[in-house]
Design a protein around this motif. Structure first.
Motif, PDB file in Angstrom:
ATOM      1  N   GLN A 260       0.825  -1.205   0.000  1.00 32.18           N
ATOM      2  CA  GLN A 260       0.000   0.000   0.000  1.00 32.18           C
ATOM      3  C   GLN A 260       0.864   1.262   0.000  1.00 32.18           C
ATOM      4  N   ARG A 261       1.992   1.227   0.696  1.00 36.01           N
ATOM      5  CA  ARG A 261       2.912   2.371   0.684  1.00 36.01           C
ATOM      6  C   ARG A 261       3.509   2.561  -0.704  1.00 36.01           C
ATOM      7  N   ALA A 262       3.826   1.435  -1.374  1.00 36.64           N
ATOM      8  CA  ALA A 262       4.380   1.516  -2.730  1.00 36.64           C
ATOM      9  C   ALA A 262       3.355   2.111  -3.697  1.00 36.64           C
ATOM     10  N   LEU A 263       2.076   1.933  -3.409  1.00 35.51           N
ATOM     11  CA  LEU A 263       1.016   2.530  -4.233  1.00 35.51           C
ATOM     12  C   LEU A 263       0.753   3.982  -3.866  1.00 35.51           C
ATOM     13  N   GLY A 264       1.365   4.455  -2.792  1.00 31.19           N
ATOM     14  CA  GLY A 264       1.195   5.847  -2.390  1.00 31.19           C
ATOM     15  C   GLY A 264       0.042   6.066  -1.432  1.00 31.19           C
ATOM     16  N   MET A 265      -0.334   5.036  -0.700  1.00 31.25           N
ATOM     17  CA  MET A 265      -1.444   5.158   0.245  1.00 31.25           C
ATOM     18  C   MET A 265      -0.950   4.968   1.665  1.00 31.25           C
ATOM     19  N   SER A 266      -1.589   5.671   2.574  1.00 30.41           N
ATOM     20  CA  SER A 266      -1.307   5.433   3.981  1.00 30.41           C
ATOM     21  C   SER A 266      -2.213   4.296   4.411  1.00 30.41           C
ATOM     22  N   MET A 267      -2.037   3.813   5.593  1.00 30.61           N
ATOM     23  CA  MET A 267      -2.879   2.720   6.071  1.00 30.61           C
ATOM     24  C   MET A 267      -4.080   3.253   6.844  1.00 30.61           C
ATOM     25  N   ARG A 268      -4.380   4.532   6.677  1.00 28.63           N
ATOM     26  CA  ARG A 268      -5.516   5.137   7.355  1.00 28.63           C
ATOM     27  C   ARG A 268      -6.701   5.217   6.407  1.00 28.63           C
ATOM     28  N   VAL A 269      -7.871   5.128   6.985  1.00 31.26           N
ATOM     29  CA  VAL A 269      -9.099   5.192   6.203  1.00 31.26           C
ATOM     30  C   VAL A 269      -9.676   6.598   6.338  1.00 31.26           C
ATOM     31  N   GLU A 270     -10.154   7.141   5.237  1.00 33.06           N
ATOM     32  CA  GLU A 270     -10.734   8.484   5.253  1.00 33.06           C
ATOM     33  C   GLU A 270     -12.027   8.463   6.051  1.00 33.06           C
ATOM     34  N   ARG A 271     -12.187   9.439   6.920  1.00 34.74           N
ATOM     35  CA  ARG A 271     -13.401   9.507   7.723  1.00 34.74           C
ATOM     36  C   ARG A 271     -14.551   9.992   6.853  1.00 34.74           C
ATOM     37  N   ALA A 272     -15.668   9.340   6.991  1.00 35.01           N
ATOM     38  CA  ALA A 272     -16.840   9.702   6.201  1.00 35.01           C
ATOM     39  C   ALA A 272     -17.603  10.824   6.896  1.00 35.01           C
ATOM     40  N   SER A 273     -18.107  11.754   6.098  1.00 30.54           N
ATOM     41  CA  SER A 273     -18.914  12.829   6.660  1.00 30.54           C
ATOM     42  C   SER A 273     -20.343  12.338   6.832  1.00 30.54           C
ATOM     43  N   VAL A 274     -21.150  13.117   7.523  1.00 31.42           N
ATOM     44  CA  VAL A 274     -22.549  12.751   7.747  1.00 31.42           C
ATOM     45  C   VAL A 274     -23.278  12.670   6.416  1.00 31.42           C
ATOM     46  N   LYS A 275     -22.963  13.583   5.515  1.00 31.91           N
ATOM     47  CA  LYS A 275     -23.605  13.605   4.194  1.00 31.91           C
ATOM     48  C   LYS A 275     -23.302  12.315   3.422  1.00 31.91           C
ATOM     49  N   GLN A 276     -22.036  11.870   3.458  1.00 30.96           N
ATOM     50  CA  GLN A 276     -21.651  10.641   2.769  1.00 30.96           C
ATOM     51  C   GLN A 276     -22.354   9.424   3.377  1.00 30.96           C
ATOM     52  N   LYS A 277     -22.478   9.395   4.714  1.00 31.52           N
ATOM     53  CA  LYS A 277     -23.146   8.272   5.372  1.00 31.52           C
ATOM     54  C   LYS A 277     -24.617   8.214   4.982  1.00 31.52           C
ATOM     55  N   ARG A 278     -25.282   9.373   4.968  1.00 27.92           N
ATOM     56  CA  ARG A 278     -26.699   9.400   4.596  1.00 27.92           C
ATOM     57  C   ARG A 278     -26.895   8.965   3.158  1.00 27.92           C
ATOM     58  N   LYS A 279     -25.997   9.408   2.270  1.00 29.99           N
ATOM     59  CA  LYS A 279     -26.100   9.031   0.860  1.00 29.99           C
ATOM     60  C   LYS A 279     -25.945   7.521   0.716  1.00 29.99           C
ATOM     61  N   LYS A 280     -24.994   6.938   1.435  1.00 29.15           N
ATOM     62  CA  LYS A 280     -24.769   5.504   1.361  1.00 29.15           C
ATOM     63  C   LYS A 280     -25.982   4.734   1.881  1.00 29.15           C
ATOM     64  N   GLU A 281     -26.556   5.220   3.004  1.00 32.71           N
ATOM     65  CA  GLU A 281     -27.745   4.571   3.549  1.00 32.71           C
ATOM     66  C   GLU A 281     -28.913   4.631   2.574  1.00 32.71           C
ATOM     67  N   SER A 282     -29.131   5.787   1.951  1.00 28.93           N
ATOM     68  CA  SER A 282     -30.246   5.919   1.010  1.00 28.93           C
ATOM     69  C   SER A 282     -30.001   5.049  -0.230  1.00 28.93           C
ATOM     70  N   ASP A 283     -28.751   4.967  -0.683  1.00 29.28           N
ATOM     71  CA  ASP A 283     -28.432   4.103  -1.819  1.00 29.28           C
ATOM     72  C   ASP A 283     -28.698   2.641  -1.490  1.00 29.28           C
ATOM     73  N   SER A 284     -28.340   2.222  -0.267  1.00 32.41           N
ATOM     74  CA  SER A 284     -28.554   0.820   0.104  1.00 32.41           C
ATOM     75  C   SER A 284     -30.048   0.517   0.250  1.00 32.41           C
ATOM     76  N   VAL A 285     -30.845   1.486   0.737  1.00 30.81           N
ATOM     77  CA  VAL A 285     -32.297   1.280   0.848  1.00 30.81           C
ATOM     78  C   VAL A 285     -32.906   1.157  -0.545  1.00 30.81           C
ATOM     79  N   LYS A 286     -32.493   2.061  -1.458  1.00 29.60           N
ATOM     80  CA  LYS A 286     -32.996   1.994  -2.835  1.00 29.60           C
ATOM     81  C   LYS A 286     -32.608   0.675  -3.493  1.00 29.60           C
ATOM     82  N   LYS A 287     -31.379   0.242  -3.259  1.00 26.05           N
ATOM     83  CA  LYS A 287     -30.901  -1.001  -3.848  1.00 26.05           C
ATOM     84  C   LYS A 287     -31.695  -2.182  -3.305  1.00 26.05           C
TER      85      LYS A 287
END
Length: 169
Positions: free
Chosen positions: A110-137
């Motif tokens: 992952q370091r060779a690909l240029g990534m850290s081992m940390r995960v980006e924190r999701a905002s409230v807006k992103q979480k709501r969008k994901k929840e609505s997408d999963s409900v629609k799906k």
């Protein structure tokens, strides 16, 4: 009877190593001077490396392409043609699929690909969008499943089996 003298001058017969204290004291002082100079100099650091947070893989990991195949192993073959799984990013070969998966999910790759081992924190807006997408799906999947169930039953077969009386008119 000749008597031998064990105290012959110029011969060290104690069999113990003798250290020159002055030499070692001088070495210690020199090392302390170098450490003090290193502490006083500002460290020449470059800008910190900004790495991207972890993200989903955008390609499919091919583990089955060589399954059940035989391969001649030669000691002079290039890395990419040796037996096992070759990682072109890290220029290494691992011998089995489990190790390969561990490698591509690991820190070094992952370091060779240029990534850290940390995960980006999701905002409230992103979480709501994901929840609505999963409900629609989920709703879409239920509708598709119901449509498939309705089309699977042949009316003649259903009547012959006695299922014709269960539907409401």
């Amino acid at each position: 009877m000749s008597h031998t003298n064990n105290n012959v001058s110029g011969v060290d017969n104690t069999f113990r190593r003798k250290f020159d204290r002055e030499e070692y004291l001088e070495r210690a002082r020199e090392r302390e001077r170098q450490e003090a100079e290193a502490r006083s100099k500002p460290k020449a650091k470059g800008p910190p490396v900004q790495r991207q947070p972890l993200k989903h893989r955008d390609y499919i990991v091919d583990l089955e392409s060589r399954l059940g195949k035989t391969q001649v192993v030669t000691p002079v073959a290039p890395l990419s043609q040796q037996a096992g799984y070759f990682c072109s990013v890290c220029q290494c070969v691992v011998k089995d699929s489990a190790t390969y998966l561990d490698h591509i999910n690991g820190k070094k790759h992952q370091r060779a690909l240029g990534m850290s081992m940390r995960v980006e924190r999701a905002s409230v807006k992103q979480k709501r969008k994901k929840e609505s997408d999963s409900v629609k799906k989920g709703k879409k999947e239920k509708k598709e499943k119901a449509a498939v169930e309705e089309t699977e039953i042949d009316p003649d077969v259903a009547a012959m089996m006695g299922f014709g009386g269960f539907r409401s008119s």
